[in-house]
Design a protein around this motif. Structure first.
Motif, PDB file in Angstrom:
ATOM      1  N   MET A 135       0.798  -1.019   0.053  1.00  0.00           N
ATOM      2  CA  MET A 135      -0.055   0.005  -0.119  1.00  0.00           C
ATOM      3  C   MET A 135       0.878   1.252   0.131  1.00  0.00           C
ATOM      4  SD  MET A 135      -3.217   1.133   2.196  1.00  0.00           S
ATOM      5  CE  MET A 135      -4.359   0.378   0.906  1.00  0.00           C
ATOM      6  N   TRP A 136       0.532   2.233  -0.610  1.00  0.00           N
ATOM      7  CA  TRP A 136       1.215   3.588  -0.683  1.00  0.00           C
ATOM      8  C   TRP A 136       0.868   4.338   0.217  1.00  0.00           C
ATOM      9  CZ3 TRP A 136       5.155   5.212  -4.020  1.00  0.00           C
ATOM     10  CH2 TRP A 136       5.093   6.363  -4.064  1.00  0.00           C
ATOM     11  N   SER A 137       1.776   5.118   0.812  1.00  0.00           N
ATOM     12  CA  SER A 137       1.721   6.208   2.129  1.00  0.00           C
ATOM     13  C   SER A 137       2.614   7.255   1.615  1.00  0.00           C
ATOM     14  CB  SER A 137       1.846   5.568   3.271  1.00  0.00           C
ATOM     15  OG  SER A 137       3.232   5.358   3.461  1.00  0.00           O
ATOM     16  N   ASP A 138       2.191   8.413   2.243  1.00  0.00           N
ATOM     17  CA  ASP A 138       2.837   9.601   2.008  1.00  0.00           C
ATOM     18  C   ASP A 138       4.037   9.501   2.614  1.00  0.00           C
ATOM     19  OD1 ASP A 138       0.798  10.958   0.730  1.00  0.00           O
ATOM     20  OD2 ASP A 138      -0.037  11.944   2.464  1.00  0.00           O
ATOM     21  N   ARG A 139       4.263   8.754   3.630  1.00  0.00           N
ATOM     22  CA  ARG A 139       5.702   8.383   4.188  1.00  0.00           C
ATOM     23  C   ARG A 139       6.559   8.165   3.375  1.00  0.00           C
ATOM     24  NH1 ARG A 139       5.809   4.067   8.450  1.00  0.00           N
ATOM     25  NH2 ARG A 139       6.113   3.034   6.466  1.00  0.00           N
ATOM     26  N   ASP A 140       6.001   7.021   2.431  1.00  0.00           N
ATOM     27  CA  ASP A 140       7.121   6.540   1.270  1.00  0.00           C
ATOM     28  C   ASP A 140       7.268   7.372   0.162  1.00  0.00           C
ATOM     29  OD1 ASP A 140       7.599   4.375   3.045  1.00  0.00           O
ATOM     30  OD2 ASP A 140       5.532   3.438   2.250  1.00  0.00           O
ATOM     31  N   ALA A 141       6.462   8.403  -0.082  1.00  0.00           N
ATOM     32  CA  ALA A 141       6.689   9.146  -1.251  1.00  0.00           C
ATOM     33  C   ALA A 141       7.706   9.719  -1.283  1.00  0.00           C
ATOM     34  CB  ALA A 141       5.331  10.173  -1.193  1.00  0.00           C
ATOM     35  N   ASP A 142       8.081  10.300  -2.530  1.00  0.00           N
ATOM     36  CA  ASP A 142       9.166  11.502  -2.701  1.00  0.00           C
ATOM     37  C   ASP A 142       8.566  12.658  -2.403  1.00  0.00           C
ATOM     38  OD1 ASP A 142      10.758   9.488  -4.110  1.00  0.00           O
ATOM     39  OD2 ASP A 142      10.125   9.952  -5.888  1.00  0.00           O
ATOM     40  N   PRO A 143       9.534  13.554  -1.960  1.00  0.00           N
ATOM     41  CA  PRO A 143       9.260  14.991  -1.511  1.00  0.00           C
ATOM     42  C   PRO A 143       8.861  15.749  -2.615  1.00  0.00           C
ATOM     43  CG  PRO A 143      11.685  14.491  -1.235  1.00  0.00           C
ATOM     44  CD  PRO A 143      11.155  13.324  -1.865  1.00  0.00           C
ATOM     45  N   PRO A 144       7.850  16.709  -2.187  1.00  0.00           N
ATOM     46  CA  PRO A 144       7.437  17.288  -3.653  1.00  0.00           C
ATOM     47  C   PRO A 144       8.378  18.459  -4.260  1.00  0.00           C
ATOM     48  CG  PRO A 144       6.579  18.226  -1.499  1.00  0.00           C
ATOM     49  CD  PRO A 144       7.339  17.240  -1.007  1.00  0.00           C
ATOM     50  N   GLY A 145       9.292  18.840  -3.342  1.00  0.00           N
ATOM     51  CA  GLY A 145      10.315  19.714  -3.957  1.00  0.00           C
ATOM     52  C   GLY A 145      11.084  18.907  -5.100  1.00  0.00           C
ATOM     53  N   CYS A 146      11.284  19.770  -6.234  1.00  0.00           N
ATOM     54  CA  CYS A 146      11.962  19.157  -7.393  1.00  0.00           C
ATOM     55  C   CYS A 146      13.459  19.338  -7.201  1.00  0.00           C
ATOM     56  CB  CYS A 146      11.723  19.744  -8.683  1.00  0.00           C
ATOM     57  SG  CYS A 146      12.418  19.318 -10.075  1.00  0.00           S
ATOM     58  N   PRO A 147      14.230  18.159  -7.438  1.00  0.00           N
ATOM     59  CA  PRO A 147      15.805  18.413  -7.431  1.00  0.00           C
ATOM     60  C   PRO A 147      16.367  19.195  -8.480  1.00  0.00           C
ATOM     61  CG  PRO A 147      15.059  16.313  -8.386  1.00  0.00           C
ATOM     62  CD  PRO A 147      13.898  16.793  -7.817  1.00  0.00           C
ATOM     63  N   GLY A 148      15.619  19.723  -9.305  1.00  0.00           N
ATOM     64  CA  GLY A 148      15.997  20.724 -10.418  1.00  0.00           C
ATOM     65  C   GLY A 148      16.180  22.238  -9.704  1.00  0.00           C
ATOM     66  N   SER A 149      15.362  22.439  -8.781  1.00  0.00           N
ATOM     67  CA  SER A 149      15.499  23.745  -8.154  1.00  0.00           C
ATOM     68  C   SER A 149      16.817  24.180  -7.976  1.00  0.00           C
ATOM     69  CB  SER A 149      14.701  23.761  -6.872  1.00  0.00           C
ATOM     70  OG  SER A 149      13.342  23.351  -6.980  1.00  0.00           O
ATOM     71  N   GLY A 150      17.156  25.398  -8.398  1.00  0.00           N
ATOM     72  CA  GLY A 150      18.564  25.999  -8.046  1.00  0.00           C
ATOM     73  C   GLY A 150      19.476  25.728  -9.216  1.00  0.00           C
ATOM     74  N   ARG A 151      19.203  24.910 -10.108  1.00  0.00           N
ATOM     75  CA  ARG A 151      20.082  24.594 -11.074  1.00  0.00           C
ATOM     76  C   ARG A 151      20.259  25.883 -12.215  1.00  0.00           C
ATOM     77  NH1 ARG A 151      18.525  18.595 -12.994  1.00  0.00           N
ATOM     78  NH2 ARG A 151      19.011  17.387 -11.205  1.00  0.00           N
ATOM     79  N   PRO A 152      21.413  25.936 -12.804  1.00  0.00           N
ATOM     80  CA  PRO A 152      21.407  27.051 -13.552  1.00  0.00           C
ATOM     81  C   PRO A 152      20.372  26.826 -14.822  1.00  0.00           C
ATOM     82  CG  PRO A 152      23.621  26.158 -13.127  1.00  0.00           C
ATOM     83  CD  PRO A 152      22.631  25.152 -12.476  1.00  0.00           C
ATOM     84  N   ALA A 153      20.040  27.912 -15.176  1.00  0.00           N
ATOM     85  CA  ALA A 153      18.818  28.048 -16.319  1.00  0.00           C
ATOM     86  C   ALA A 153      18.826  29.378 -17.199  1.00  0.00           C
ATOM     87  CB  ALA A 153      17.431  27.792 -15.566  1.00  0.00           C
ATOM     88  N   ALA A 154      18.365  29.182 -18.401  1.00  0.00           N
ATOM     89  CA  ALA A 154      18.061  30.523 -18.969  1.00  0.00           C
ATOM     90  C   ALA A 154      16.463  30.417 -19.623  1.00  0.00           C
ATOM     91  CB  ALA A 154      19.101  30.767 -20.139  1.00  0.00           C
ATOM     92  N   PRO A 155      15.914  31.698 -19.696  1.00  0.00           N
ATOM     93  CA  PRO A 155      14.582  31.351 -20.157  1.00  0.00           C
ATOM     94  C   PRO A 155      14.443  30.831 -21.462  1.00  0.00           C
ATOM     95  CG  PRO A 155      15.111  33.629 -19.625  1.00  0.00           C
ATOM     96  CD  PRO A 155      16.251  32.753 -19.583  1.00  0.00           C
ATOM     97  N   ALA A 156      13.389  29.761 -21.647  1.00  0.00           N
ATOM     98  CA  ALA A 156      13.119  28.846 -22.876  1.00  0.00           C
ATOM     99  C   ALA A 156      12.613  29.808 -24.099  1.00  0.00           C
ATOM    100  CB  ALA A 156      12.086  27.965 -22.335  1.00  0.00           C
ATOM    101  N   PRO A 157      13.141  29.229 -25.342  1.00  0.00           N
ATOM    102  CA  PRO A 157      12.406  30.094 -26.467  1.00  0.00           C
ATOM    103  C   PRO A 157      10.858  30.286 -26.365  1.00  0.00           C
ATOM    104  CG  PRO A 157      13.584  28.178 -27.070  1.00  0.00           C
ATOM    105  CD  PRO A 157      13.401  28.105 -25.736  1.00  0.00           C
ATOM    106  N   VAL A 158      10.387  31.281 -27.074  1.00  0.00           N
ATOM    107  CA  VAL A 158       8.879  31.492 -26.767  1.00  0.00           C
ATOM    108  C   VAL A 158       8.151  31.282 -27.873  1.00  0.00           C
ATOM    109  CG1 VAL A 158       7.495  33.747 -26.267  1.00  0.00           C
ATOM    110  CG2 VAL A 158       9.627  33.439 -25.358  1.00  0.00           C
TER     111      VAL A 158
END
Length: 80
Positions: free
Chosen positions: A1-24
């Motif tokens: 059975m699935w539980s919140d205790r076993d779930a990945d945290p909601p925060g994305c591991p990509g937060s804080g990585r270098p980035a530039a705005p995407a094409p529009v």
């Protein structure tokens, strides 16, 4: 059975990585945001040129957003 205790945290591991705005798209999408390589969400870019803290992408919040995401990836590709 699935539980919140076993779930990945909601925060994305990509937060804080270098980035530039995407094409529009002609509609303005994605409005100055960058694509997160970890979760494929469109995320605000900080003044320091990094992805803002965000939760991992869980799906489009509206049909319009889903269409714009599809148009963007079909136009600019899925490459990272």
């Amino acid at each position: 059975m699935w539980s919140d205790r076993d779930a990945d945290p909601p925060g994305c591991p990509g937060s804080g990585r270098p980035a530039a705005p995407a094409p529009v798209l002609p509609s303005g999408f994605p409005d100055g945001r960058a694509v997160c390589d970890a979760c494929l969400d469109f995320v605000a870019v900080t003044d320091a040129g990094a992805l803002a803290p965000h939760d991992a992408f869980r799906g489009a919040s509206s049909a319009q957003e889903a269409r714009e995401r599809a148009d963007w990836f079909n136009t600019f590709g899925w490459t990272r």
